[in-house]
Design a protein around this motif. Sequence first.
Motif, PDB file in Angstrom:
ATOM      1  N   ALA A   1       2.458  -0.618  19.219  1.00 53.45           N
ATOM      2  CA  ALA A   1       2.022  -1.689  18.322  1.00 53.45           C
ATOM      3  C   ALA A   1       1.607  -1.137  16.965  1.00 53.45           C
ATOM      4  O   ALA A   1       1.919  -1.720  15.915  1.00 53.45           O
ATOM      5  N   ALA A   2       0.902   0.014  16.971  1.00 55.04           N
ATOM      6  CA  ALA A   2       0.447   0.625  15.715  1.00 55.04           C
ATOM      7  C   ALA A   2       1.638   1.070  14.866  1.00 55.04           C
ATOM      8  O   ALA A   2       1.680   0.817  13.646  1.00 55.04           O
ATOM      9  N   LEU A   3       2.622   1.716  15.491  1.00 58.38           N
ATOM     10  CA  LEU A   3       3.779   2.201  14.745  1.00 58.38           C
ATOM     11  C   LEU A   3       4.650   1.042  14.265  1.00 58.38           C
ATOM     12  O   LEU A   3       5.159   1.067  13.131  1.00 58.38           O
ATOM     13  N   ILE A   4       4.810   0.022  15.107  1.00 55.37           N
ATOM     14  CA  ILE A   4       5.593  -1.153  14.698  1.00 55.37           C
ATOM     15  C   ILE A   4       4.907  -1.864  13.545  1.00 55.37           C
ATOM     16  O   ILE A   4       5.547  -2.277  12.571  1.00 55.37           O
ATOM     17  N   HIS A   5       3.584  -2.001  13.645  1.00 53.73           N
ATOM     18  CA  HIS A   5       2.830  -2.667  12.576  1.00 53.73           C
ATOM     19  C   HIS A   5       2.977  -1.909  11.253  1.00 53.73           C
ATOM     20  O   HIS A   5       3.193  -2.524  10.203  1.00 53.73           O
ATOM     21  N   LEU A   6       2.868  -0.586  11.335  1.00 57.85           N
ATOM     22  CA  LEU A   6       3.029   0.218  10.130  1.00 57.85           C
ATOM     23  C   LEU A   6       4.436   0.076   9.568  1.00 57.85           C
ATOM     24  O   LEU A   6       4.616  -0.130   8.357  1.00 57.85           O
ATOM     25  N   GLY A   7       5.440   0.191  10.433  1.00 57.07           N
ATOM     26  CA  GLY A   7       6.820   0.080   9.972  1.00 57.07           C
ATOM     27  C   GLY A   7       7.121  -1.272   9.356  1.00 57.07           C
ATOM     28  O   GLY A   7       7.771  -1.359   8.305  1.00 57.07           O
ATOM     29  N   LEU A   8       6.639  -2.345   9.988  1.00 59.49           N
ATOM     30  CA  LEU A   8       6.882  -3.682   9.459  1.00 59.49           C
ATOM     31  C   LEU A   8       6.152  -3.896   8.138  1.00 59.49           C
ATOM     32  O   LEU A   8       6.669  -4.561   7.227  1.00 59.49           O
ATOM     33  N   SER A   9       4.940  -3.337   8.031  1.00 57.71           N
ATOM     34  CA  SER A   9       4.191  -3.471   6.772  1.00 57.71           C
ATOM     35  C   SER A   9       4.922  -2.773   5.627  1.00 57.71           C
ATOM     36  O   SER A   9       5.001  -3.302   4.514  1.00 57.71           O
ATOM     37  N   LEU A  10       5.461  -1.579   5.901  1.00 57.47           N
ATOM     38  CA  LEU A  10       6.229  -0.869   4.872  1.00 57.47           C
ATOM     39  C   LEU A  10       7.499  -1.624   4.528  1.00 57.47           C
ATOM     40  O   LEU A  10       7.869  -1.731   3.345  1.00 57.47           O
ATOM     41  N   ALA A  11       8.167  -2.155   5.553  1.00 52.58           N
ATOM     42  CA  ALA A  11       9.395  -2.922   5.306  1.00 52.58           C
ATOM     43  C   ALA A  11       9.102  -4.167   4.477  1.00 52.58           C
ATOM     44  O   ALA A  11       9.868  -4.522   3.576  1.00 52.58           O
ATOM     45  N   LYS A  12       7.987  -4.823   4.783  1.00 50.26           N
ATOM     46  CA  LYS A  12       7.596  -6.014   4.029  1.00 50.26           C
ATOM     47  C   LYS A  12       7.329  -5.672   2.566  1.00 50.26           C
ATOM     48  O   LYS A  12       7.726  -6.412   1.650  1.00 50.26           O
ATOM     49  N   LEU A  13       6.671  -4.532   2.344  1.00 48.66           N
ATOM     50  CA  LEU A  13       6.402  -4.084   0.981  1.00 48.66           C
ATOM     51  C   LEU A  13       7.705  -3.818   0.230  1.00 48.66           C
ATOM     52  O   LEU A  13       7.855  -4.216  -0.932  1.00 48.66           O
ATOM     53  N   ILE A  14       8.658  -3.157   0.898  1.00 52.00           N
ATOM     54  CA  ILE A  14       9.947  -2.854   0.264  1.00 52.00           C
ATOM     55  C   ILE A  14      10.701  -4.140  -0.070  1.00 52.00           C
ATOM     56  O   ILE A  14      11.266  -4.284  -1.162  1.00 52.00           O
ATOM     57  N   VAL A  15      10.705  -5.096   0.873  1.00 52.74           N
ATOM     58  CA  VAL A  15      11.394  -6.367   0.636  1.00 52.74           C
ATOM     59  C   VAL A  15      10.775  -7.100  -0.544  1.00 52.74           C
ATOM     60  O   VAL A  15      11.475  -7.633  -1.409  1.00 52.74           O
ATOM     61  N   ASN A  16       9.442  -7.116  -0.599  1.00 54.18           N
ATOM     62  CA  ASN A  16       8.770  -7.790  -1.716  1.00 54.18           C
ATOM     63  C   ASN A  16       9.100  -7.133  -3.046  1.00 54.18           C
ATOM     64  O   ASN A  16       9.281  -7.814  -4.068  1.00 54.18           O
ATOM     65  N   ARG A  17       9.173  -5.800  -3.047  1.00 56.25           N
ATOM     66  CA  ARG A  17       9.512  -5.096  -4.283  1.00 56.25           C
ATOM     67  C   ARG A  17      10.939  -5.400  -4.725  1.00 56.25           C
ATOM     68  O   ARG A  17      11.215  -5.591  -5.901  1.00 56.25           O
ATOM     69  N   ARG A  18      11.853  -5.422  -3.758  1.00 59.97           N
ATOM     70  CA  ARG A  18      13.258  -5.665  -4.084  1.00 59.97           C
ATOM     71  C   ARG A  18      13.499  -7.080  -4.588  1.00 59.97           C
ATOM     72  O   ARG A  18      14.403  -7.311  -5.381  1.00 59.97           O
ATOM     73  N   THR A  19      12.689  -8.012  -4.096  1.00 56.06           N
ATOM     74  CA  THR A  19      12.851  -9.399  -4.537  1.00 56.06           C
ATOM     75  C   THR A  19      12.053  -9.691  -5.803  1.00 56.06           C
ATOM     76  O   THR A  19      12.003 -10.835  -6.258  1.00 56.06           O
ATOM     77  N   GLY A  20      11.404  -8.649  -6.327  1.00 57.94           N
ATOM     78  CA  GLY A  20      10.700  -8.801  -7.592  1.00 57.94           C
ATOM     79  C   GLY A  20       9.309  -9.369  -7.479  1.00 57.94           C
ATOM     80  O   GLY A  20       8.739  -9.829  -8.468  1.00 57.94           O
ATOM     81  N   ASN A  21       8.728  -9.336  -6.279  1.00 57.20           N
ATOM     82  CA  ASN A  21       7.379  -9.851  -6.081  1.00 57.20           C
ATOM     83  C   ASN A  21       6.372  -8.772  -6.448  1.00 57.20           C
ATOM     84  O   ASN A  21       5.945  -7.986  -5.610  1.00 57.20           O
ATOM     85  N   ARG A  22       6.006  -8.712  -7.705  1.00 55.03           N
ATOM     86  CA  ARG A  22       5.035  -7.714  -8.185  1.00 55.03           C
ATOM     87  C   ARG A  22       3.811  -8.381  -8.808  1.00 55.03           C
ATOM     88  O   ARG A  22       3.131  -7.816  -9.639  1.00 55.03           O
ATOM     89  N   ALA A  23       3.550  -9.592  -8.378  1.00 57.08           N
ATOM     90  CA  ALA A  23       2.444 -10.352  -8.960  1.00 57.08           C
ATOM     91  C   ALA A  23       1.117  -9.683  -8.666  1.00 57.08           C
ATOM     92  O   ALA A  23       0.884  -9.183  -7.566  1.00 57.08           O
ATOM     93  N   GLY A  24       0.244  -9.675  -9.672  1.00 52.66           N
ATOM     94  CA  GLY A  24      -1.085  -9.109  -9.463  1.00 52.66           C
ATOM     95  C   GLY A  24      -1.937 -10.045  -8.640  1.00 52.66           C
ATOM     96  O   GLY A  24      -1.762 -11.260  -8.661  1.00 52.66           O
ATOM     97  N   LEU A  25      -2.860  -9.486  -7.892  1.00 52.32           N
ATOM     98  CA  LEU A  25      -3.744 -10.285  -7.061  1.00 52.32           C
ATOM     99  C   LEU A  25      -4.900 -10.814  -7.903  1.00 52.32           C
ATOM    100  O   LEU A  25      -5.592 -10.073  -8.578  1.00 52.32           O
ATOM    101  N   VAL A  26      -5.077 -12.120  -7.849  1.00 54.56           N
ATOM    102  CA  VAL A  26      -6.178 -12.760  -8.559  1.00 54.56           C
ATOM    103  C   VAL A  26      -6.889 -13.682  -7.584  1.00 54.56           C
ATOM    104  O   VAL A  26      -6.256 -14.532  -6.950  1.00 54.56           O
ATOM    105  N   SER A  27      -8.175 -13.491  -7.421  1.00 52.33           N
ATOM    106  CA  SER A  27      -8.925 -14.334  -6.495  1.00 52.33           C
ATOM    107  C   SER A  27      -9.268 -15.649  -7.151  1.00 52.33           C
ATOM    108  O   SER A  27      -9.950 -15.702  -8.172  1.00 52.33           O
ATOM    109  N   ARG A  28      -8.803 -16.738  -6.538  1.00 49.42           N
ATOM    110  CA  ARG A  28      -9.125 -18.061  -7.056  1.00 49.42           C
ATOM    111  C   ARG A  28     -10.527 -18.496  -6.660  1.00 49.42           C
ATOM    112  O   ARG A  28     -11.044 -19.480  -7.155  1.00 49.42           O
ATOM    113  N   ARG A  29     -11.148 -17.754  -5.740  1.00 51.14           N
ATOM    114  CA  ARG A  29     -12.513 -18.067  -5.331  1.00 51.14           C
ATOM    115  C   ARG A  29     -13.525 -17.144  -6.001  1.00 51.14           C
ATOM    116  O   ARG A  29     -14.698 -17.179  -5.682  1.00 51.14           O
TER     117      ARG A  29
END
Length: 210
Positions: free
Chosen positions: A61-89
Amino acid sequence: MGSDSLRVWSAATGLVLVLFLMLHLGGVVIAPFAPASFETYAASLHHSAWLPFAEFGFLAAALIHLGLSLAKLIVNRRTGNRAGLVSRRGDRFAVLAARSQAIGGLILLGFLVVHVLQLRWPRPPAGEELIALRVLLSQPANLGLYLLSAVAVSLHLFHGGEAAHRSLGLLDPANGFRIRRAFRMLALLVGGGFSVVALLVSASALQMGQ
Protein backbone atom coordinates in the motif's frame (compact mmCIF):
# COMPACT_ATOMS: atom_id res chain seq x y z
CA MET A 1 -4.45 5.34 -16.06
CA GLY A 2 -6.23 8.71 -16.14
CA SER A 3 -5.88 11.43 -13.56
CA ASP A 4 -9.28 10.61 -12.02
CA SER A 5 -8.30 6.96 -11.49
CA LEU A 6 -4.95 8.01 -10.06
CA ARG A 7 -6.67 10.25 -7.52
CA VAL A 8 -9.12 7.54 -6.48
CA TRP A 9 -6.52 4.83 -5.99
CA SER A 10 -4.10 7.21 -4.31
CA ALA A 11 -6.85 8.23 -1.88
CA ALA A 12 -7.85 4.62 -1.19
CA THR A 13 -4.31 3.45 -0.44
CA GLY A 14 -3.76 6.56 1.66
CA LEU A 15 -6.74 5.72 3.86
CA VAL A 16 -5.41 2.16 4.28
CA LEU A 17 -2.13 3.65 5.53
CA VAL A 18 -4.04 5.88 7.96
CA LEU A 19 -5.65 2.78 9.45
CA PHE A 20 -2.23 1.15 9.85
CA LEU A 21 -0.83 4.25 11.57
CA MET A 22 -3.69 4.28 14.07
CA LEU A 23 -3.20 0.59 14.86
CA HIS A 24 0.57 1.00 15.14
CA LEU A 25 0.25 3.98 17.46
CA GLY A 26 -2.22 2.05 19.60
CA GLY A 27 0.42 -0.63 20.07
CA VAL A 28 3.51 1.48 20.73
CA VAL A 29 1.83 4.06 22.96
CA ILE A 30 1.94 1.63 25.89
CA ALA A 31 5.74 1.27 25.65
CA PRO A 32 6.71 4.24 27.88
CA PHE A 33 3.96 3.60 30.43
CA ALA A 34 3.82 -0.20 30.74
CA PRO A 35 7.07 -1.73 29.45
CA ALA A 36 6.22 -5.30 30.49
CA SER A 37 2.82 -5.15 28.80
CA PHE A 38 4.42 -3.73 25.68
CA GLU A 39 6.93 -6.57 25.50
CA THR A 40 4.14 -9.13 25.94
CA TYR A 41 2.11 -7.42 23.22
CA ALA A 42 5.10 -7.21 20.85
CA ALA A 43 6.06 -10.86 21.37
CA SER A 44 2.50 -12.01 20.78
CA LEU A 45 2.16 -9.84 17.68
CA HIS A 46 5.41 -10.98 16.12
CA HIS A 47 4.52 -14.64 16.59
CA SER A 48 1.18 -14.19 14.83
CA ALA A 49 0.89 -16.18 11.61
CA TRP A 50 -0.93 -13.34 9.86
CA LEU A 51 1.68 -10.66 10.59
CA PRO A 52 3.89 -11.26 7.49
CA PHE A 53 0.83 -10.89 5.28
CA ALA A 54 -0.18 -7.68 7.05
CA GLU A 55 3.35 -6.30 6.73
CA PHE A 56 3.43 -7.17 3.04
CA GLY A 57 0.05 -5.50 2.57
CA PHE A 58 1.23 -2.35 4.32
CA LEU A 59 4.43 -2.21 2.28
CA ALA A 60 2.48 -2.75 -0.94
CA ALA A 61 0.00 0.00 0.00
CA ALA A 62 2.85 2.40 0.86
CA LEU A 63 4.69 1.78 -2.42
CA ILE A 64 1.49 1.95 -4.49
CA HIS A 65 0.49 5.18 -2.76
CA LEU A 66 3.89 6.69 -3.44
CA GLY A 67 3.88 5.56 -7.07
CA LEU A 68 0.36 6.84 -7.69
CA SER A 69 1.17 10.17 -6.03
CA LEU A 70 4.20 10.62 -8.30
CA ALA A 71 2.18 9.59 -11.34
CA LYS A 72 -0.54 12.07 -10.40
CA LEU A 73 2.05 14.82 -10.08
CA ILE A 74 3.50 13.98 -13.51
CA VAL A 75 0.03 13.93 -15.12
CA ASN A 76 -0.82 17.29 -13.58
CA ARG A 77 2.44 18.77 -14.84
CA ARG A 78 1.92 17.43 -18.35
CA THR A 79 -1.60 18.81 -18.51
CA GLY A 80 -0.31 22.21 -17.44
CA ASN A 81 -1.78 22.21 -13.94
CA ARG A 82 0.76 24.46 -12.20
CA ALA A 83 -1.66 26.65 -10.31
CA GLY A 84 -0.41 28.05 -7.03
CA LEU A 85 -2.21 27.05 -3.87
CA VAL A 86 -4.29 29.81 -2.34
CA SER A 87 -6.38 29.23 0.75
CA ARG A 88 -9.86 30.64 0.36
CA ARG A 89 -10.37 30.24 4.10
CA GLY A 90 -7.23 32.16 5.02
CA ASP A 91 -5.84 28.91 6.43
CA ARG A 92 -2.09 29.23 5.96
CA PHE A 93 -1.35 26.01 7.82
CA ALA A 94 -3.56 24.11 5.39
CA VAL A 95 -1.59 25.62 2.50
CA LEU A 96 1.67 24.59 4.18
CA ALA A 97 0.34 21.05 4.64
CA ALA A 98 -0.69 20.86 0.98
CA ARG A 99 2.60 22.22 -0.33
CA SER A 100 4.65 19.90 1.87
CA GLN A 101 3.02 16.68 0.60
CA ALA A 102 5.81 15.78 -1.83
CA ILE A 103 8.74 16.43 0.49
CA GLY A 104 6.82 14.90 3.38
CA GLY A 105 6.21 11.76 1.37
CA LEU A 106 9.92 11.45 0.64
CA ILE A 107 10.77 11.95 4.31
CA LEU A 108 8.31 9.21 5.28
CA LEU A 109 9.67 6.86 2.63
CA GLY A 110 13.21 7.39 3.92
CA PHE A 111 12.04 6.88 7.50
CA LEU A 112 10.25 3.68 6.55
CA VAL A 113 13.44 2.24 5.05
CA VAL A 114 15.52 3.21 8.10
CA HIS A 115 12.86 2.01 10.55
CA VAL A 116 12.58 -1.39 8.88
CA LEU A 117 16.35 -1.85 8.80
CA GLN A 118 16.62 -0.86 12.45
CA LEU A 119 13.77 -2.86 13.98
CA ARG A 120 12.59 -5.44 11.44
CA TRP A 121 15.67 -6.81 9.65
CA PRO A 122 16.89 -8.11 12.01
CA ARG A 123 14.01 -8.07 14.47
CA PRO A 124 15.02 -7.85 18.16
CA PRO A 125 14.57 -11.04 20.20
CA ALA A 126 11.31 -11.47 22.12
CA GLY A 127 11.39 -9.41 25.29
CA GLU A 128 13.97 -6.97 23.95
CA GLU A 129 11.87 -4.77 21.65
CA LEU A 130 11.81 -1.84 24.04
CA ILE A 131 15.50 -2.24 24.83
CA ALA A 132 16.32 -1.95 21.12
CA LEU A 133 14.03 1.05 20.76
CA ARG A 134 15.65 2.77 23.74
CA VAL A 135 19.11 2.22 22.29
CA LEU A 136 18.00 3.77 19.00
CA LEU A 137 16.22 6.77 20.50
CA SER A 138 19.06 7.52 22.89
CA GLN A 139 20.96 8.71 19.81
CA PRO A 140 20.09 12.32 18.88
CA ALA A 141 20.19 11.65 15.13
CA ASN A 142 17.65 8.84 15.40
CA LEU A 143 15.43 10.83 17.74
CA GLY A 144 15.53 13.77 15.33
CA LEU A 145 14.54 11.53 12.42
CA TYR A 146 11.62 10.03 14.36
CA LEU A 147 10.36 13.48 15.39
CA LEU A 148 10.74 14.85 11.85
CA SER A 149 8.79 11.88 10.54
CA ALA A 150 6.04 12.48 13.10
CA VAL A 151 5.71 16.07 11.87
CA ALA A 152 5.63 14.83 8.26
CA VAL A 153 2.88 12.33 9.14
CA SER A 154 0.86 15.05 10.84
CA LEU A 155 1.09 17.40 7.84
CA HIS A 156 0.34 14.55 5.46
CA LEU A 157 -2.83 13.64 7.36
CA PHE A 158 -3.81 17.28 7.86
CA HIS A 159 -4.12 17.71 4.10
CA GLY A 160 -4.58 14.14 2.90
CA GLY A 161 -7.71 13.25 4.86
CA GLU A 162 -9.82 15.95 3.25
CA ALA A 163 -8.18 15.45 -0.16
CA ALA A 164 -8.80 11.70 -0.08
CA HIS A 165 -12.50 12.13 0.63
CA ARG A 166 -12.73 14.69 -2.16
CA SER A 167 -11.02 12.32 -4.60
CA LEU A 168 -13.39 9.49 -3.63
CA GLY A 169 -16.41 11.73 -4.12
CA LEU A 170 -17.35 11.59 -0.44
CA LEU A 171 -16.85 15.29 0.34
CA ASP A 172 -19.76 17.69 -0.02
CA PRO A 173 -20.83 20.97 1.59
CA ALA A 174 -22.90 19.11 4.18
CA ASN A 175 -20.08 17.00 5.60
CA GLY A 176 -16.99 18.95 4.52
CA PHE A 177 -16.51 20.75 7.82
CA ARG A 178 -16.87 17.56 9.89
CA ILE A 179 -14.43 15.58 7.71
CA ARG A 180 -11.94 18.44 7.71
CA ARG A 181 -12.10 18.84 11.50
CA ALA A 182 -11.96 15.08 12.16
CA PHE A 183 -8.83 14.55 10.07
CA ARG A 184 -7.10 17.61 11.44
CA MET A 185 -7.68 16.32 14.95
CA LEU A 186 -6.48 12.90 13.83
CA ALA A 187 -3.36 14.50 12.33
CA LEU A 188 -2.52 16.15 15.64
CA LEU A 189 -3.30 12.96 17.57
CA VAL A 190 -1.16 10.68 15.39
CA GLY A 191 1.76 13.04 14.89
CA GLY A 192 1.69 14.17 18.50
CA GLY A 193 1.29 10.61 19.76
CA PHE A 194 4.34 9.31 17.92
CA SER A 195 6.33 12.36 19.03
CA VAL A 196 5.42 11.86 22.70
CA VAL A 197 6.27 8.14 22.56
CA ALA A 198 9.65 8.87 20.97
CA LEU A 199 10.49 11.56 23.52
CA LEU A 200 9.42 9.48 26.52
CA VAL A 201 11.30 6.39 25.36
CA SER A 202 14.38 8.54 24.69
CA ALA A 203 14.10 10.14 28.15
CA SER A 204 13.79 6.72 29.83
CA ALA A 205 16.88 5.53 27.96
CA LEU A 206 18.86 8.54 29.16
CA GLN A 207 17.70 8.02 32.75
CA MET A 208 18.70 4.37 32.68
CA GLY A 209 22.10 5.33 31.28
CA GLN A 210 22.86 7.73 34.12
